[in-house]
Structures are given as structure tokens and as C-alpha cells.
Design a protein around this motif. Structure first.
Motif, short mmCIF file in Angstrom:
data_model
loop_
_atom_site.label_atom_id
_atom_site.label_comp_id
_atom_site.label_asym_id
_atom_site.label_seq_id
_atom_site.Cartn_x
_atom_site.Cartn_y
_atom_site.Cartn_z
N GLY A 1 42.38 39.00 33.91
CA GLY A 1 41.73 39.17 35.21
C GLY A 1 40.44 38.36 35.30
O GLY A 1 40.10 37.60 34.39
N PRO A 2 39.72 38.51 36.41
CA PRO A 2 38.50 37.72 36.65
C PRO A 2 37.43 38.00 35.59
O PRO A 2 37.31 39.09 35.07
CB PRO A 2 38.02 38.21 38.02
CG PRO A 2 39.20 38.86 38.64
CD PRO A 2 40.05 39.38 37.52
N VAL A 3 36.68 36.96 35.32
CA VAL A 3 35.55 37.07 34.40
C VAL A 3 34.33 37.43 35.22
O VAL A 3 34.04 36.77 36.21
CB VAL A 3 35.31 35.73 33.66
CG1 VAL A 3 34.11 35.83 32.74
CG2 VAL A 3 36.56 35.34 32.88
N ARG B 1 37.94 28.53 39.04
CA ARG B 1 37.91 29.97 38.72
C ARG B 1 39.20 30.65 39.17
O ARG B 1 39.77 31.46 38.43
CB ARG B 1 36.72 30.63 39.40
CG ARG B 1 35.40 30.32 38.74
CD ARG B 1 34.27 30.98 39.50
NE ARG B 1 32.98 30.68 38.87
CZ ARG B 1 31.82 31.04 39.36
NH1 ARG B 1 31.76 31.74 40.50
NH2 ARG B 1 30.71 30.74 38.74
N ASP C 1 45.29 33.75 33.71
CA ASP C 1 44.76 34.60 32.65
C ASP C 1 45.08 36.05 32.98
O ASP C 1 44.60 36.59 33.97
CB ASP C 1 43.24 34.39 32.54
CG ASP C 1 42.64 35.14 31.36
OD1 ASP C 1 43.42 35.63 30.52
OD2 ASP C 1 41.41 35.23 31.28
N ASP D 1 41.78 32.48 36.70
CA ASP D 1 42.08 33.90 36.88
C ASP D 1 43.56 34.13 37.14
O ASP D 1 44.12 35.14 36.70
CB ASP D 1 41.25 34.49 38.03
CG ASP D 1 39.76 34.54 37.70
OD1 ASP D 1 39.39 34.37 36.52
OD2 ASP D 1 38.97 34.73 38.65
#
Length: 146
Positions: free
Chosen positions: A141-143, A131, A138, A135
Motif C-alpha cells: 500500500g501507500p507509503v 508514487r 506494491d 503504490d
């Protein structure tokens, strides 16, 4: 086992579709999605694990689960009862005592739920690293874990 893509076009007959595991498609499994939703729900999984050792009272479950509202606990227990995984017994006392207990069907779910929990516990660090790496690369940002 080899997973394969099943091509389904807009006008195709879904009753003849099979998934990657060779099981009938949506028309042949009317309850599969709802069953998976029930047993995949975080509260249901937690409740099944708490009830493996025997019957428990509502307030005991609420205390042990932690973070669950009374309404959500009621809904989760009703759903488990509706699906035949839990029985609800009301004892004629003052105040009334209500016990929840796994049925034989509910007990049969305990083994796969334990295996899933064990897998999650064993691989939590790897998932956390994956994760973080995702992140970091990407830009969105965080999912959120909805």
C-alpha cells in the motif's frame, strides 16, 4: 561526477572515511546532519521563503504558513534563530511587538530553497505518477510521507 560506494566495516576508523562527494565522513562533519535537518524541515523552508521579502511578525507568519501550531512555529523560529538564520527583535511597545528577519546567512539559504521549491513545483506531476505506479504494484500500500 561519479558516485562511489565507500566500504566501512565495523572496526574501521570513521575519521578517514569520505562520502561519495569526497567530503569528510561523519567525524569530520559534526554539524552537517543537524544543518540538513534544519534546512530540510518543511516549516523552516516555508519560513525562510516568507522572510525573504523582509521582517514579519509572529502572528503574520502563523497566518501565512497555515496549518502550523503556535508551538511548532515557535520551535521552528527558535531553531532558525539558534542556527543563525533568523534574528528576533522585540520592540518595547504594549503589547510587545516581535519581528523575525533573515540574517545574511539566512538570505544565502533563500536561493537554494527557491531552486528546490521550483524543482518540486515543476516535477510534482511526475512524482505523483511515480508514487501511483509504485503504490499500484506494491502490495503493502501507500507509503506515508512522515
Amino acid at each position: 561526477m561519479e558516485l562511489a560506494h565507500t566500504d566501512v566495516t565495523a572496526g574501521s576508523d570513521v575519521t578517514n572515511v569520505t562520502n561519495a562527494l569526497g567530503s569528510p565522513g561523519p567525524a569530520g562533519c559534526p554539524y552537517v546532519n543537524s544543518i540538513l535537518a534544519r534546512v530540510g524541515d518543511k516549516w523552516s523552508v516555508h519560513l525562510v521563503m516568507l522572510l525573504v521579502d523582509g521582517p514579519r511578525r509572529f502572528n503574520e507568519l502563523k497566518r501565512l504558513v497555515g496549518g502550523i501550531s503556535q508551538r511548532m512555529l515557535t520551535l521552528a523560529l527558535r531553531g532558525l534563530e539558534r542556527d543563525g538564520l533568523v534574528t528576533r527583535t522585540v520592540h518595547p511597545t504594549i503589547p510587545p511587538r516581535v519581528d523575525y528577519e533573515l540574517t545574511a546567512l539566512g538570505l544565502s539559504l533563500a536561493h537554494p530553497v527557491r531552486a528546490l521549491g521550483s524543482w518540486a513545483f515543476s516535477h510534482q506531476d511526475e512524482v505523483a505518477r511515480a508514487r501511483a505506479a509504485f503504490d499500484a504494484r506494491d502490495r503493502r500500500g501507500p507509503v506515508s510521507a512522515a
